[in-house]
Design a protein around this motif. Structure first.
Motif, PDB file in Angstrom:
ATOM      1  N   ARG A  23       9.847  14.592  -7.569  1.00  0.00           N
ATOM      2  CA  ARG A  23       9.967  15.820  -6.777  1.00  0.00           C
ATOM      3  C   ARG A  23       9.347  17.002  -7.523  1.00  0.00           C
ATOM      4  O   ARG A  23       9.539  17.163  -8.724  1.00  0.00           O
ATOM      5  CB  ARG A  23      11.441  16.106  -6.470  1.00  0.00           C
ATOM      6  N   GLY A  24       8.567  17.797  -6.763  1.00  0.00           N
ATOM      7  CA  GLY A  24       7.934  18.950  -7.388  1.00  0.00           C
ATOM      8  C   GLY A  24       6.513  18.661  -7.840  1.00  0.00           C
ATOM      9  O   GLY A  24       5.749  19.581  -8.088  1.00  0.00           O
ATOM     10  N   LEU A  25       6.175  17.367  -7.982  1.00  0.00           N
ATOM     11  CA  LEU A  25       4.802  17.021  -8.369  1.00  0.00           C
ATOM     12  C   LEU A  25       4.036  16.630  -7.107  1.00  0.00           C
ATOM     13  O   LEU A  25       4.621  16.160  -6.139  1.00  0.00           O
ATOM     14  CB  LEU A  25       4.790  15.837  -9.350  1.00  0.00           C
ATOM     15  N   GLU A  26       2.743  16.799  -7.189  1.00  0.00           N
ATOM     16  CA  GLU A  26       1.893  16.441  -6.063  1.00  0.00           C
ATOM     17  C   GLU A  26       1.582  14.943  -6.172  1.00  0.00           C
ATOM     18  O   GLU A  26       1.068  14.484  -7.192  1.00  0.00           O
ATOM     19  CB  GLU A  26       0.607  17.263  -6.179  1.00  0.00           C
ATOM     20  N   PHE A  27       1.912  14.148  -5.175  1.00  0.00           N
ATOM     21  CA  PHE A  27       1.598  12.711  -5.257  1.00  0.00           C
ATOM     22  C   PHE A  27       1.509  12.097  -3.867  1.00  0.00           C
ATOM     23  O   PHE A  27       1.876  12.699  -2.859  1.00  0.00           O
ATOM     24  CB  PHE A  27       2.653  11.979  -6.085  1.00  0.00           C
ATOM     25  N   GLU A  28       1.029  10.858  -3.857  1.00  0.00           N
ATOM     26  CA  GLU A  28       0.839  10.133  -2.618  1.00  0.00           C
ATOM     27  C   GLU A  28       1.310   8.708  -2.890  1.00  0.00           C
ATOM     28  O   GLU A  28       0.930   8.122  -3.901  1.00  0.00           O
ATOM     29  CB  GLU A  28      -0.659  10.111  -2.294  1.00  0.00           C
ATOM     30  N   ALA A  29       2.138   8.131  -2.021  1.00  0.00           N
ATOM     31  CA  ALA A  29       2.661   6.792  -2.286  1.00  0.00           C
ATOM     32  C   ALA A  29       2.506   5.897  -1.074  1.00  0.00           C
ATOM     33  O   ALA A  29       2.759   6.313   0.051  1.00  0.00           O
ATOM     34  CB  ALA A  29       4.133   6.886  -2.688  1.00  0.00           C
ATOM     35  N   LYS A  30       2.040   4.678  -1.336  1.00  0.00           N
ATOM     36  CA  LYS A  30       2.015   3.687  -0.259  1.00  0.00           C
ATOM     37  C   LYS A  30       2.110   2.268  -0.838  1.00  0.00           C
ATOM     38  O   LYS A  30       1.558   1.993  -1.906  1.00  0.00           O
ATOM     39  CB  LYS A  30       0.751   3.840   0.590  1.00  0.00           C
ATOM     40  N   PRO A  31       2.845   1.378  -0.172  1.00  0.00           N
ATOM     41  CA  PRO A  31       2.956   0.016  -0.682  1.00  0.00           C
ATOM     42  C   PRO A  31       1.697  -0.792  -0.355  1.00  0.00           C
ATOM     43  O   PRO A  31       1.117  -0.636   0.712  1.00  0.00           O
ATOM     44  CB  PRO A  31       4.164  -0.563   0.072  1.00  0.00           C
ATOM     45  N   ALA A  32       1.270  -1.622  -1.293  1.00  0.00           N
ATOM     46  CA  ALA A  32       0.128  -2.498  -1.067  1.00  0.00           C
ATOM     47  C   ALA A  32       0.307  -3.777  -1.870  1.00  0.00           C
ATOM     48  O   ALA A  32       0.598  -3.721  -3.054  1.00  0.00           O
ATOM     49  CB  ALA A  32      -1.165  -1.800  -1.482  1.00  0.00           C
ATOM     50  N   PHE A  33       0.158  -4.920  -1.245  1.00  0.00           N
ATOM     51  CA  PHE A  33       0.283  -6.224  -1.886  1.00  0.00           C
ATOM     52  C   PHE A  33       1.561  -6.351  -2.719  1.00  0.00           C
ATOM     53  O   PHE A  33       1.528  -6.746  -3.880  1.00  0.00           O
ATOM     54  CB  PHE A  33      -0.945  -6.533  -2.747  1.00  0.00           C
ATOM     55  N   GLY A  34       2.658  -5.972  -2.105  1.00  0.00           N
ATOM     56  CA  GLY A  34       3.944  -6.152  -2.766  1.00  0.00           C
ATOM     57  C   GLY A  34       4.201  -5.196  -3.908  1.00  0.00           C
ATOM     58  O   GLY A  34       5.050  -5.442  -4.757  1.00  0.00           O
ATOM     59  N   GLU A  35       3.439  -4.115  -3.967  1.00  0.00           N
ATOM     60  CA  GLU A  35       3.593  -3.177  -5.069  1.00  0.00           C
ATOM     61  C   GLU A  35       3.476  -1.750  -4.537  1.00  0.00           C
ATOM     62  O   GLU A  35       2.658  -1.493  -3.649  1.00  0.00           O
ATOM     63  CB  GLU A  35       2.485  -3.437  -6.085  1.00  0.00           C
ATOM     64  N   LEU A  36       4.269  -0.864  -5.039  1.00  0.00           N
ATOM     65  CA  LEU A  36       4.170   0.534  -4.626  1.00  0.00           C
ATOM     66  C   LEU A  36       3.083   1.206  -5.452  1.00  0.00           C
ATOM     67  O   LEU A  36       3.123   1.186  -6.675  1.00  0.00           O
ATOM     68  CB  LEU A  36       5.513   1.242  -4.839  1.00  0.00           C
ATOM     69  N   VAL A  37       2.091   1.765  -4.770  1.00  0.00           N
ATOM     70  CA  VAL A  37       0.987   2.417  -5.468  1.00  0.00           C
ATOM     71  C   VAL A  37       1.107   3.927  -5.281  1.00  0.00           C
ATOM     72  O   VAL A  37       1.102   4.421  -4.157  1.00  0.00           O
ATOM     73  CB  VAL A  37      -0.375   1.922  -4.953  1.00  0.00           C
ATOM     74  N   VAL A  38       1.250   4.635  -6.396  1.00  0.00           N
ATOM     75  CA  VAL A  38       1.419   6.088  -6.354  1.00  0.00           C
ATOM     76  C   VAL A  38       0.210   6.746  -7.009  1.00  0.00           C
ATOM     77  O   VAL A  38      -0.170   6.380  -8.118  1.00  0.00           O
ATOM     78  CB  VAL A  38       2.714   6.511  -7.085  1.00  0.00           C
ATOM     79  N   THR A  39      -0.408   7.679  -6.307  1.00  0.00           N
ATOM     80  CA  THR A  39      -1.564   8.390  -6.854  1.00  0.00           C
ATOM     81  C   THR A  39      -1.154   9.821  -7.187  1.00  0.00           C
ATOM     82  O   THR A  39      -0.547  10.496  -6.359  1.00  0.00           O
ATOM     83  CB  THR A  39      -2.707   8.412  -5.821  1.00  0.00           C
ATOM     84  N   ILE A  40      -1.510  10.248  -8.404  1.00  0.00           N
ATOM     85  CA  ILE A  40      -1.165  11.612  -8.828  1.00  0.00           C
ATOM     86  C   ILE A  40      -2.361  12.245  -9.523  1.00  0.00           C
ATOM     87  O   ILE A  40      -3.233  11.539 -10.022  1.00  0.00           O
ATOM     88  CB  ILE A  40       0.038  11.638  -9.808  1.00  0.00           C
TER      89      ILE A  40
END
Lengths: 173, 372
Positions: free
Chosen positions: A27-44
């Protein structure tokens, strides 16, 4: 002694289950999250990568205490450093991606968060030319001293073989 | 009138070079040790002597051509490394592997684990100054190598796994031959254990030497027997299951002290568990096709996947990024030896020079995958 005299393993949590926890943690940080191939991928963004790593490790519900892998990727327009995390105590996993600008490849080191990041960062530094700021010992690891260039950049070609994918596609039919 | 005797002499630390051509480094690995008398104060490992740029090569090869490169990473457990790569491609392409191929893969993986651990046993004994274990380990390993030769033709580099299955079916007498071999391996292991595990000198050289705490082991990203010796029961076959490992009954040996002895004894016990898995796999192995419906030209859709398996040396990971082309866009190899070796510096600090060889040996590194 074997694991049979231990308590049952915690259930493996799915990316969908940990997604709200990660969102709360970052919370408070800029990020993007989406699940792919059984793994949560978060971009920051690169600027908040270390802060995110530190929070993900110390969060009592997430406890990403194990750095599985740290890889550099040359995406063409920019670089990316990918942290594959795992929680030994909570048994879940995720990938964290930090975008690094190609003309100014700098990223703060996470050696202070996981000791195991040491050689991974040294490798990424020599292969992609990324400067991991705050790394205590950032010198060549796999390459010989005085090697010129950063071999894993797409602009680095080997033996006349075009590393540009388009060209290589033509060559291989 | 009393006189005090000066006992503290100013001493200068000595730098000692070991390698790269040192028999106990299992390849070309150099380490510069700073010693204060017999104690190691600090050390600096140098790797990269065997760097062949495998990750760069992968980006210029088709997926089928990448498989043999993986044989040459950890050449003592080539089946396991190949398996990880094809699993990553299969996951990205959504290819279903036929049942029989899965069982053959598991049987070969576990046989390879046993072969690798027998080799570890042999060399580790030799590092303690015992020559006989080397021969015992190699006798047992040789029988497994003969099975590998019958299966794929190669002894070290097999090039046997394929995206979607295996190259071709195993010989008709595979099951009988392996079943015949299992009691022999059990006997071989118990001979090995009798020879070394209770040996007074061996115990003195390994017990309590360079213990690693569970917290440090996790923080360093250690994996495999080195991690489990520290009491962390993480075996990916159970902890992050892949392939068909959830169908077998086996236990995960866990150490208590994380010392050099534990790292040795975990591997010995793992051989027993692998034998159990092989027996179950052979019993359950169905007939049928050995390769799924993989296209002729392998072109995974754009996307990325991280797959990891439990290799004899630990957590072998493959991070595969595809842009939809016939070659990997990026293929990062997370080699367990590479990560385990990272902890060597801390492990050596404060130990005796004479123990350094034992401690390095207990990590069971293969420089082929450290340097890639």
């Amino acid at each position: 002694m074997t694991d049979s005299d231990r308590v049952l393993l915690p259930r493996m949590r799915t990316p969908e289950e940990i997604q709200p926890l990660v969102a709360g943690c970052l919370r408070g940080l800029e990020f993007e999250a989406k699940p792919a191939f059984g793994e949560l991928v978060v971009t920051i963004p690169a600027a908040s990568a270390v802060e995110a790593c530190r929070r993900l490790k110390s969060d009592p519900d997430l406890r990403f205490d194990y750095l599985r892998c740290l890889s550099g990727v040359d995406l063409g327009e920019g670089l990316e450093v990918v942290y594959h995390l795992f929680s030994v105590s909570k048994r879940h996993k995720m990938a964290l991606k930090a975008a690094v600008a190609k003309d100014d490849p700098r990223l703060a080191s996470v050696v202070g968060v996981w000791k195991g990041a040491d050689w991974h960062e040294r490798e990424a530094a020599e292969m992609f030319g990324i400067d991991f700021e705050g790394h205590p010992h950032l010198k060549t690891l796999l390459l010989i001293d005085g090697f010129e260039g950063h071999p894993l950049l797409k602009s680095f070609t080997i033996g006349g073989i075009p590393s540009d994918e388009e060209e290589a596609n033509v060559k291989n039919g | 009138m009393s006189r005090t005797v000066e006992t503290e002499f100013p001493t200068v630390d000595m730098m000692l070079n070991m390698g790269p051509q040192h028999p106990s480094t299992h390849g070309v690995f150099r380490i510069v040790v700073t010693v204060d008398g017999e104690r190691i104060v600090d050390c600096e490992p140098y790797i990269g002597y065997l760097h062949r740029g495998v990750e760069k090569l992968c980006e210029n090869y088709g997926y089928r051509q990448v498989i043999p490169l993986f044989d040459r990473l950890d050449y003592l457990s080539a089946f396991n490394s190949e398996h990880t790569l094809v699993m990553a491609v299969e996951k990205l392409m959504g290819i279903q592997v036929p049942e029989r191929a899965e069982y053959v893969r598991v049987a070969l993986n576990e046989l390879n684990r046993i072969a690798s651990h027998f080799l570890f046993y042999g060399t580790f004994g030799m590092e303690a100054g015992a020559l006989t274990p080397f021969l015992y380990g190699f006798i047992a390993r040789e029988r497994i190598q003969q099975i590998f030769e019958a299966v794929g033709g190669g002894r070290l580099t097999h090039n046997f796994m394929r995206v979607g299955g295996i190259k071709y079916d195993v010989p008709a007498d595979f099951k009988e031959r392996v079943l015949e071999l299992l009691p022999y391996l059990e006997q071989g292991l118990s001979d090995c254990v009798n020879l070394l595990s209770e040996n007074e000198i061996f115990l003195a050289r390994t017990r309590g030497i360079s213990p690693m705490s569970a917290e440090d082991a996790i923080d360093f990203g250690l994996s495999g027997p080195v991690l489990r010796a520290s009491g962390v029961a993480v075996d990916l076959r159970r902890y992050d299951p892949y392939s068909i490992y959830d169908r077998f009954e086996f236990e995960i040996p866990v150490g208590a002290n994380g010392d050099t002895y534990d790292r040795y004894v975990i591997r010995v016990e793992e051989v027993n568990q692998s034998l159990r898995i092989i027996r179950q796999a052979l019993e359950q192995m169905p007939d049928g096709p050995t390769i799924g419906n993989a296209p002729r030209v392998i072109r995974p859709p754009a996307g990325e996947v991280y797959v990891r398996t439990e290799c004899p040396r630990g957590d072998f990971g493959v991070y595969l990024v595809s842009k939809g082309g016939p070659m990997p866009y990026r293929l990062k190899i997370r080699a367990p030896s590479f990560c385990n070796l990272m902890a060597l510096r801390q492990m050596l600090q404060g130990t005796y020079v004479a123990d350094s060889v034992m401690i390095l040996g207990s990590l069971d590194i293969v420089l082929g995958e450290v340097d890639r």
